[in-house]
Scaffold this motif. Structure first.
Motif, mmCIF file in Angstrom:
data_model
loop_
_atom_site.group_PDB
_atom_site.id
_atom_site.type_symbol
_atom_site.label_atom_id
_atom_site.label_comp_id
_atom_site.label_asym_id
_atom_site.label_seq_id
_atom_site.Cartn_x
_atom_site.Cartn_y
_atom_site.Cartn_z
ATOM 1 N N PRO A 1 78.622 41.253 118.447
ATOM 2 C CA PRO A 1 78.129 41.844 117.207
ATOM 3 C C PRO A 1 77.375 43.150 117.451
ATOM 4 O O PRO A 1 76.688 43.298 118.464
ATOM 5 C CB PRO A 1 77.176 40.780 116.647
ATOM 6 C CG PRO A 1 77.516 39.519 117.362
ATOM 7 C CD PRO A 1 78.034 39.928 118.699
ATOM 8 N N VAL A 2 77.501 44.077 116.512
ATOM 9 C CA VAL A 2 76.747 45.323 116.529
ATOM 10 C C VAL A 2 75.962 45.413 115.224
ATOM 11 O O VAL A 2 76.541 45.287 114.136
ATOM 12 C CB VAL A 2 77.667 46.549 116.681
ATOM 13 C CG1 VAL A 2 76.867 47.844 116.567
ATOM 14 C CG2 VAL A 2 78.396 46.497 118.021
ATOM 15 N N ILE A 3 74.683 45.615 115.346
ATOM 16 C CA ILE A 3 73.807 45.717 114.179
ATOM 17 C C ILE A 3 73.387 47.165 114.025
ATOM 18 O O ILE A 3 72.948 47.797 114.990
ATOM 19 C CB ILE A 3 72.598 44.769 114.337
ATOM 20 C CG1 ILE A 3 73.112 43.322 114.396
ATOM 21 C CG2 ILE A 3 71.612 44.947 113.194
ATOM 22 C CD1 ILE A 3 72.087 42.319 114.842
ATOM 23 N N ALA A 4 73.540 47.700 112.818
ATOM 24 C CA ALA A 4 73.305 49.124 112.576
ATOM 25 C C ALA A 4 72.611 49.313 111.234
ATOM 26 O O ALA A 4 72.120 48.351 110.624
ATOM 27 C CB ALA A 4 74.639 49.877 112.627
ATOM 28 N N ASP A 5 72.551 50.564 110.772
ATOM 29 C CA ASP A 5 71.963 50.919 109.472
ATOM 30 C C ASP A 5 70.489 50.532 109.355
ATOM 31 O O ASP A 5 70.015 50.158 108.286
ATOM 32 C CB ASP A 5 72.756 50.287 108.319
ATOM 33 C CG ASP A 5 74.084 50.989 108.097
ATOM 34 O OD1 ASP A 5 74.187 52.172 108.469
ATOM 35 O OD2 ASP A 5 75.015 50.368 107.561
ATOM 36 N N PHE A 6 69.743 50.637 110.435
ATOM 37 C CA PHE A 6 68.324 50.293 110.410
ATOM 38 C C PHE A 6 67.533 51.215 109.482
ATOM 39 O O PHE A 6 66.656 50.774 108.743
ATOM 40 C CB PHE A 6 67.735 50.385 111.825
ATOM 41 C CG PHE A 6 68.287 49.364 112.775
ATOM 42 C CD1 PHE A 6 67.747 48.090 112.835
ATOM 43 C CD2 PHE A 6 69.344 49.675 113.618
ATOM 44 C CE1 PHE A 6 68.240 47.145 113.714
ATOM 45 C CE2 PHE A 6 69.849 48.731 114.503
ATOM 46 C CZ PHE A 6 69.301 47.468 114.554
ATOM 47 N N ARG A 7 67.821 52.505 109.533
ATOM 48 C CA ARG A 7 67.023 53.449 108.752
ATOM 49 C C ARG A 7 67.294 53.293 107.261
ATOM 50 O O ARG A 7 66.385 53.393 106.443
ATOM 51 C CB ARG A 7 67.290 54.875 109.237
ATOM 52 C CG ARG A 7 66.861 55.083 110.683
ATOM 53 C CD ARG A 7 66.623 56.536 111.021
ATOM 54 N NE ARG A 7 66.294 56.694 112.425
ATOM 55 C CZ ARG A 7 65.091 56.485 112.964
ATOM 56 N NH1 ARG A 7 64.079 56.083 112.209
ATOM 57 N NH2 ARG A 7 64.882 56.665 114.260
ATOM 58 N N VAL A 8 68.540 53.053 106.907
ATOM 59 C CA VAL A 8 68.875 52.812 105.508
ATOM 60 C C VAL A 8 68.176 51.555 105.000
ATOM 61 O O VAL A 8 67.642 51.523 103.885
ATOM 62 C CB VAL A 8 70.398 52.682 105.337
ATOM 63 C CG1 VAL A 8 70.756 52.370 103.898
ATOM 64 C CG2 VAL A 8 71.092 53.971 105.763
ATOM 65 N N ALA A 9 68.147 50.510 105.824
ATOM 66 C CA ALA A 9 67.483 49.264 105.434
ATOM 67 C C ALA A 9 65.992 49.498 105.190
ATOM 68 O O ALA A 9 65.405 48.952 104.248
ATOM 69 C CB ALA A 9 67.687 48.207 106.517
ATOM 70 N N ASP A 10 65.366 50.308 106.026
ATOM 71 C CA ASP A 10 63.944 50.607 105.850
ATOM 72 C C ASP A 10 63.708 51.379 104.550
ATOM 73 O O ASP A 10 62.733 51.130 103.837
ATOM 74 C CB ASP A 10 63.432 51.411 107.046
ATOM 75 C CG ASP A 10 61.921 51.539 107.036
ATOM 76 O OD1 ASP A 10 61.235 50.503 107.025
ATOM 77 O OD2 ASP A 10 61.420 52.681 107.026
ATOM 78 N N LEU A 11 64.602 52.302 104.238
ATOM 79 C CA LEU A 11 64.494 53.049 102.988
ATOM 80 C C LEU A 11 64.597 52.102 101.787
ATOM 81 O O LEU A 11 63.853 52.235 100.812
ATOM 82 C CB LEU A 11 65.605 54.103 102.927
ATOM 83 C CG LEU A 11 65.228 55.501 102.450
ATOM 84 C CD1 LEU A 11 64.186 56.130 103.358
ATOM 85 C CD2 LEU A 11 66.456 56.393 102.395
ATOM 86 N N ALA A 12 65.522 51.141 101.868
ATOM 87 C CA ALA A 12 65.707 50.190 100.775
ATOM 88 C C ALA A 12 64.473 49.314 100.563
ATOM 89 O O ALA A 12 64.231 48.818 99.458
ATOM 90 C CB ALA A 12 66.928 49.314 101.053
ATOM 91 N N LEU A 13 63.680 49.143 101.615
ATOM 92 C CA LEU A 13 62.445 48.355 101.525
ATOM 93 C C LEU A 13 61.228 49.254 101.336
ATOM 94 O O LEU A 13 60.110 48.892 101.701
ATOM 95 C CB LEU A 13 62.296 47.491 102.780
ATOM 96 C CG LEU A 13 63.350 46.389 102.911
ATOM 97 C CD1 LEU A 13 63.299 45.745 104.279
ATOM 98 C CD2 LEU A 13 63.163 45.349 101.819
ATOM 99 N N HIS A 14 61.484 50.451 100.759
ATOM 100 C CA HIS A 14 60.431 51.401 100.374
ATOM 101 C C HIS A 14 59.731 52.044 101.566
ATOM 102 O O HIS A 14 58.601 52.523 101.453
ATOM 103 C CB HIS A 14 59.398 50.729 99.455
ATOM 104 C CG HIS A 14 60.023 49.956 98.328
ATOM 105 N ND1 HIS A 14 60.719 50.580 97.318
ATOM 106 C CD2 HIS A 14 60.084 48.624 98.072
ATOM 107 C CE1 HIS A 14 61.177 49.659 96.476
ATOM 108 N NE2 HIS A 14 60.807 48.465 96.919
ATOM 109 N N GLY A 15 60.420 52.076 102.722
ATOM 110 C CA GLY A 15 59.890 52.791 103.873
ATOM 111 C C GLY A 15 60.398 54.223 103.896
ATOM 112 O O GLY A 15 61.081 54.680 102.982
ATOM 113 N N GLN A 16 60.084 54.913 104.970
ATOM 114 C CA GLN A 16 60.499 56.304 105.149
ATOM 115 C C GLN A 16 61.785 56.423 105.972
ATOM 116 O O GLN A 16 62.312 57.512 106.145
ATOM 117 C CB GLN A 16 59.385 57.087 105.848
ATOM 118 C CG GLN A 16 58.183 57.362 104.969
ATOM 119 C CD GLN A 16 58.405 58.559 104.063
ATOM 120 O OE1 GLN A 16 58.745 59.640 104.528
ATOM 121 N NE2 GLN A 16 58.211 58.371 102.771
#
Length: 351
Positions: free
Chosen positions: A123-138
């Motif tokens: 498995p490859v896990i990606a899109d960390f920054r997008v996930a943080d944005l969705a949780l109201h992060g930067q």
């Protein structure tokens, strides 16, 4: 589940290449072991296309093809490296290459992960920054969870900052006693934000004025004199007045800023220009610490490419005499491994 062998893959705003960092992780209690790393430079043609995309000069069709070509590059490099071919890799955490970052509106990392998953058979896990944005992060910085894990015991007794000097400069700050356990980190005593540019402007100057990929050991900058007037003007950039949480990138300190900054240095020698950009990085870090941290850290651990520049380190120490400036090498982790290891850890935690 027992120990996990996780591969973290990171490439930053400097666009010099990709870091592949292999870690072993145990869950309860959380233990991380550094197993090794390797660095792959981008081929010149691929780097040129990535730079074009990061400067917002690409078209949709070119960007789509680049997204897949970068994914194929990750897969080729993983299969090429003998150490990774011998290792049993349970999963990978892929950062991708940022080509646009404007929080909280949008962030975009390219590098199709399907090719990597096929090459690894894992498995490859990606899109960390997008996930943080969705949780109201930067969407940045994201390595704070790794910094907390590595320095948890030390933070019990003193305040600690872990500072990454990549293309962009970012800090994770921990007040003494702020990390009781990694599931419940005190948001009031932990800060993580981008402080401004790190190597981006320094490397641009070394490349354009000296035909070198970077200023080795800061020797070229050390031979120059700082233009105080230009430095004072740059420190008025609105980003430095903005309160955390905040993050930045080429949109604030890329080509447009660089060209304006060069106008302020017209008539000065190449060494003076490099000295002034280096001082800008050091001063902006100290400014951010004094303005936004509740107190100055007892120790600052530097990582990233800039942590290999002793002249830059000396200038940071000059502006922060109250803090002891170290590198993560002093804690047993190579300065080039930290960002990649963070994505290995986050992938394992997500899994």
């Amino acid at each position: 589940m027992g120990a996990i062998t996780a591969l973290g893959i990171m490439s930053g705003t400097s666009l010099d290449g990709v870091d592949f960092v292999l870690c072993r992780l145990k869950r309860e209690p959380l233990q991380l072991t550094y197993l090794g790393e390797f660095h792959s430079k981008f081929p010149n043609a691929l780097r040129t296309r990535l730079l074009e995309a990061a400067q917002h000069k690409s078209t949709v069709d070119k960007l789509a093809i680049l997204h897949h070509d970068l994914g194929r590059f990750y897969a080729r490099e993983v299969k090429r490296h003998s150490g990774l071919k011998r290792a049993r890799i349970d999963l990978a955490g892929l950062h991708g290459q940022t080509v646009f970052h404007k929080p909280p509106v949008a962030t975009l990392q390219i590098g199709e992960p399907s090719y990597l998953a096929a090459a690894l058979g894992a498995p490859v896990i990606a899109d960390f920054r997008v996930a943080d944005l969705a949780l109201h992060g930067q969407g940045a910085p994201l390595a704070t969870i790794l910094h907390a894990a590595l320095f948890q015991q030390q933070i019990e007794n003193e305040s600690v900052a872990v500072h990454n000097l990549g293309g962009i400069s970012n800090v994770s700050y921990f007040q003494r006693g702020s990390i009781k356990n990694l599931r419940h980190i005190s948001g009031r005593k932990v800060l993580s934000f981008d402080t401004g540019p790190a190597n981006m402007l320094i490397d641009l100057t070394a490349q354009r004025l000296f035909k070198k990929s970077y200023d080795k050991d800061g020797r070229l900058a050390a031979a120059g004199a700082v233009n105080e007037a230009a430095l004072s003007n740059w420190m008025k950039h609105p980003y430095f007045r903005k309160h955390p949480p905040k993050s930045c990138g080429r949109e604030e300190f890329g080509e447009v800023f660089y060209q304006r900054a060069l106008n302020d240095l017209r008539g000065h020698s190449p060494n003076d220009k490099l000295a002034t950009f280096t001082e800008f990085t050091a001063m902006s870090i100290a400014h951010s610490y004094r303005r936004f941290l509740p107190e100055l850290p007892a120790k600052v651990y530097l990582c990233g490419g800039g942590a290999k520049n002793p002249f830059l380190i000396s200038r940071i120490q000059h502006h922060l005499p109250e803090s002891k400036i170290l590198t993560t090498e002093d804690a047993g982790w190579p300065v080039s491994s930290i960002e990649g290891a963070a994505f290995a850890l986050m992938a394992a935690l997500r899994y």
